[in-house]
Design a protein around this motif. Structure first.
Motif: not given
Length: 304
Positions: A10-17, A261-267, A289-303
């Motif tokens: 089913t389509a995710a509840p976010a604006a699609a491409e 922690g990143c509700p705007q990610d609609h992957s 042991a060597h973590p990198v930063a985990v970004p939070c960006v807005a993602v639309q479905p089918f991206a």
């Protein structure tokens, strides 16, 4: 299961491409395979690569249904390679005798047979690299099929970390009426469609929740002792239904939901594999042991 199976969801509840963006995405996804049929992405399957002391395990990428090593990993493979790993990927589950371009679509044969292909590939990687173990990064069917190798083909001693994007440990209900045992499955038209699917995609019915394959894989516990599992999931997965089918607790197991922690990610199911957030989570699972930063960006479905 990759973009080709997203129609089951089913389509995710976010604006699609937009349609134009969708076409651009598809072109970018399939361009590597079109430009280099049956080949490998740059830096992947370098059989002269020797693992470093910092990253001693080669990383094996395992694609999903209707995917292949170039279609699935165009975004993820370079990120892992640039982090200093030897990266390998295989095409598995191609129906025998299929010419290109149909041969570009793998993950179709029975998962027991695909696991045999994976076993041969892992042995080749270990022999070439001199490593003792590999790490897996899989997407969709590529999260499930390798566990058959691990649990039933003596693969556990050869696998250290097992990282799954959009896993379906408990199967998926996305195929709906095609699932064996449903009332609709007895309908002649639906039955014919199911038989056709089984003929050309032996793995598809195996991924259905409650199938004999799923029951066997979970009997006695989903996970193999001695292997460290990480599950990375999205709440907007319309192909693994419900998405929590991949959220299975166990020893040496970490479950991550990208929206935490990143509700705007609609992957969604397909775009998760190219998400920059998911890429960082994969790198941290490979090398906690060597973590990198985990970004939070807005993602639309089918991206992607």
């Amino acid at each position: 299961m990759t973009a080709a199976l997203a129609a089951f969801g089913t389509a995710a509840p976010a604006a699609a491409e937009s349609p134009t963006d969708r076409i651009t995405t598809l072109v970018d996804t399939y361009k590597p395979e079109v430009m280099n049929p049956g080949g490998s992405l740059p830096g992947v399957n370098d059989w002269g690569c020797k693992p470093s002391a910092e990253h001693p395990n080669p990383v094996v990428l395992v694609h999903g249904t209707f995917g292949n090593q170039q279609i699935n990993w165009g975004a993820m493979a370079p990120r892992i390679k640039d982090a200093g790993y030897c990266v390998y990927a295989l095409n598995y589950g191609v129906n025998p005798g299929t010419p290109w371009p149909l041969s570009a679509f793998g993950g179709l044969t029975r998962m027991q047979d695909s696991a045999q292909e994976l076993s041969v590939f892992v042995d080749r990687v270990l022999a070439a690299s001199g490593a003792q173990k590999v790490d897996f990064v899989g997407h969709s069917q590529g999260t499930l099929m390798p566990n058959y190798y691990v649990k039933f083909l003596d693969g556990a001693p050869k696998v250290d970390k097992y990282i799954s994007l959009a896993p379906l440990w408990e199967g998926t209900d996305a195929v709906g009426p095609l699932a064996a045992g449903t009332d609709a499955a007895a309908d002649p038209v639906t039955q014919a469609a199911g038989e056709l699917m089984d003929r050309y995609c032996g793995a598809c019915s195996q991924m259905t929740a409650g199938s004999p394959f799923i029951e066997k894989m979970n009997a006695g516990g989903t996970y193999a002792p001695g292997v460290e599992y990480t599950n990375i999931m999205t709440e907007y997965d319309g192909t693994v239904v419900p998405w929590t089918a991949g959220y299975v607790e166990g020893p040496d197991t970490t479950n991550i939901v990208v929206q935490d922690g990143c509700p705007q990610d609609h992957s969604d199911h397909s775009s998760l594999v190219s998400s920059v957030r998911a890429q960082a989570l994969v790198l941290n699972a490979l090398d906690p042991a060597h973590p990198v930063a985990v970004p939070c960006v807005a993602v639309q479905p089918f991206a992607g």
